[in-house]
Scaffold this active site. Structure first.
Site, PDB file in Angstrom:
ATOM      1  N   ASP A  89       4.637   8.390  -0.889  1.00 59.61           N
ATOM      2  CA  ASP A  89       5.241   9.562  -1.503  1.00 59.61           C
ATOM      3  C   ASP A  89       4.181  10.618  -1.802  1.00 59.61           C
ATOM      4  O   ASP A  89       3.080  10.299  -2.251  1.00 59.61           O
ATOM      5  CB  ASP A  89       5.940   9.125  -2.801  1.00 59.61           C
ATOM      6  CG  ASP A  89       6.739  10.227  -3.438  1.00 59.61           C
ATOM      7  OD1 ASP A  89       7.721  10.676  -2.838  1.00 59.61           O
ATOM      8  OD2 ASP A  89       6.376  10.641  -4.566  1.00 59.61           O
ATOM      9  N   GLU A 110      -6.759  -4.515   7.517  1.00 63.25           N
ATOM     10  CA  GLU A 110      -6.992  -5.950   7.273  1.00 63.25           C
ATOM     11  C   GLU A 110      -5.770  -6.783   7.646  1.00 63.25           C
ATOM     12  O   GLU A 110      -5.866  -8.004   7.782  1.00 63.25           O
ATOM     13  CB  GLU A 110      -7.320  -6.178   5.786  1.00 63.25           C
ATOM     14  CG  GLU A 110      -8.611  -5.514   5.313  1.00 63.25           C
ATOM     15  CD  GLU A 110      -8.769  -5.620   3.798  1.00 63.25           C
ATOM     16  OE1 GLU A 110      -8.003  -6.400   3.176  1.00 63.25           O
ATOM     17  OE2 GLU A 110      -9.634  -4.914   3.245  1.00 63.25           O
TER      18      GLU A 110
END
Length: 550
Positions: free
Chosen positions: A214, A274
């Site tokens: 957002d 990751e």
């Protein structure tokens, strides 16, 4: 969730790490999708019950608007705990079940993270406001008043009035770009960044496939707190309440869009990397520089994967010349970036009403969206052709609409409950009184009604999404220069030696367009168009998809 389940989620994500490129993402507003308890508010278990519908559309992923713990002053966009589910929406166990069901249906799950600000009821802010020297005193944007006691600068809140709120305990102002109950975090403090990255990892470990971020360009505020300059009236083109909201009187060069943002996005991308197969789409909230920021934030592999711009969410009709203008600018400032295009969402008037579109026109705009280079966001109910609901003032929930009524009626009209069947006044959404009313005109467009009608909007959406999914060139291919020929949008897509010539007629009059070269019709699934002696005849709101013959 046990370790074996986590390992399965990570393994599943690793199968196609590029899934987001060209993906169709279906936005779910959880308060309004499906209520499983009868209390009138949608919840996570309700979403799980209805995921078969989303899968049947042919979407690749879902994006769920915030469901975290929150006092709900801004309906979940004011977070009080990033790592828990608000009881209104269920439990962590409900979320785990949702993930499992979605992945079983082949759907990726993206969740909405609100990192620029928290609720004023978040423990971080409760501690920060106690004194100027506690461990979290610098976690939010605090500033001394001017000598006369007024706010530190001229920055304005999107929800009206000053962006600064006085706090008597610290005898300072704190920054809030939105409601006064939504204080802005201080991203200049690396401890704040670390805490937000930890929250991100929490959800990654639960198996999410990505995030919608957002207000991604609001993370940093100018460290010097300089005044924003005025914005000339002719440039005031905000998608929300441009005329009645003084926020649109400023060029927000200091209160957002700061260059330091790129450093945080690089850190954020490193965390995502990751976890193979995870992606993020950032919402760029800026009416003047949205495409430029999209280009900056998605270029290379140091930012987010894609950005959600507002060019197709504006009130201005999306004509062929307007689209050509957008892509001319896109090619100049964001050619190496990746867009996520949308026509509607939870913050703007539904495009059916915004542009007064017939069913044929809605189908033309969907076809265009699916032919363009980029990813796509669809908003719940769009596949039913739902118009904006007319919500009476006494039923309003949105603080934005209550503040600016009646010139701006707020965002509730696009947030009313999903309609699943017409047999009761609540459209199958709930057994109780819904948090927002279900308007009568939506009931005859319910999922159940349209399932039995082969010509319904719902079935066109399914055909169109299936067509895109079956055409890798549309998801992964390059796009040539987009041009407007009268009311017709024209461009080429190319991929692995294949070329498609795409044309969409954005008018209610038939059009004829001459083409050079040898082509065959490749768009029969979407209605196709007549190609005779090098001339394409386009029906009103029709499309032509032509494959070059080698």
């Amino acid at each position: 969730m046990n370790a074996m389940t986590q390992t399965l989620h990570i393994s599943e994500r690793a199968k196609d790490t590029d899934w987001w490129r060209g993906a169709v993402i279906y936005q779910i507003y959880p308060r309004s999708f499906q209520d499983s308890t009868g209390n009138g508010t949608g919840d996570l278990a309700g979403i799980t019950q209805r995921l078969d519908h989303v899968a049947s559309l042919g979407a690749d992923a879902i994006w769920i608007s915030p469901f975290f713990r929150s006092p709900m002053k801004d309906f979940g966009y004011d977070v009080s705990d990033y790592c828990d589910v608000d009881p209104m929406f269920g439990t962590i166990g409900d979320f785990d079940a949702l993930i499992e069901k979605a992945h079983g249906l082949g759907l990726k799950v993206m969740i909405d993270l609100v990192l620029s600000h928290t609720s004023d009821q978040h423990p971080w802010f409760s501690q920060s406001r106690q004194s100027r020297d506690n461990a979290k005193s610098d976690w939010y944007v605090w500033a001394d008043p001017k000598p006369d006691g007024t706010p530190p600068n001229n920055w304005l809140s999107i929800f009206g009035g000053s962006a600064w709120q006085w706090d008597g305990r610290r005898e300072q102002y704190y920054l809030h770009n939105f409601l006064t109950s939504q204080p802005d975090l201080n991203f200049h403090n690396t401890d704040v960044q670390d805490a937000l990255l930890d929250a991100t990892r929490f959800w990654l470990e639960r198996g999410v496939d990505g995030f919608r971020l957002d207000t991604i360009n609001f993370y940093y505020a100018d460290a010097q707190l300089r005044d924003n300059p005025a914005l000339p009236p002719e440039e005031r083109n905000s998608t929300i309440a441009p005329s009645v909201n003084p926020y649109n009187h400023q060029r927000h060069v200091h209160s957002k869009n700061q260059p330091e943002n790129l450093g945080f996005l690089a850190r954020y991308r490193a965390v995502l990397d990751e976890y193979p197969g995870v992606a993020a789409v950032g919402e760029v909230g800026d009416a003047q520089f949205g495409l430029e920021l999209l280009g900056e934030y998605t270029k290379g592999d140091q930012g987010v994967h894609m950005c959600y711009a507002f060019e197709f969410l504006e009130k201005e009709p999306l004509t062929a010349p307007r689209i050509a203008q957008v892509f001319d600018r896109f090619d100049r400032v964001a050619a190496d970036g990746w867009a996520c295009w949308a026509l509607s969402n939870h913050d703007v008037i539904r495009h059916t009403t915004r542009w007064n579109l017939s069913d044929a026109a809605q189908q033309a705009y969907l076809t265009l969206l699916l032919l363009l280079r980029g990813s796509v966001c669809l908003y719940q109910g769009e596949e039913l052709g739902l118009p904006e609901a007319d919500v009476a003032f006494e039923d309003l929930q949105d603080p934005y609409g209550i503040e600016f009524w009646p010139e701006f009626k707020g965002r509730d009209g696009c947030r009313t409950p999903m309609v699943w069947e017409p047999s009761n006044a609540y459209g199958g959404f709930t057994l109780g009184k819904p948090w927002l009313p279900v308007v009568h005109e939506h009931l005859h467009r319910s999922v159940a009604e349209q399932e039995s009608d082969p010509d319904a909007m719902l079935h066109f959406y399914r055909r169109a999404l299936a067509y895109r999914r079956d055409m890798p060139i549309l998801a992964k291919g390059a796009q040539g220069r987009l041009s407007a020929i009268g009311d017709v949008v024209r461009f080429e897509r190319t991929f692995e030696g294949e070329t498609l010539l795409c044309m969409v007629n954005l008018s209610d009059a038939a059009q004829r367009v001459d083409v050079e070269g040898d082509f065959e019709n490749a768009g029969a699934a979407l209605g196709g168009a007549d190609l005779v002696n090098g001339t394409v005849s386009l029906a009103p709101w029709g499309a032509a998809i032509l494959r070059a013959i080698a």
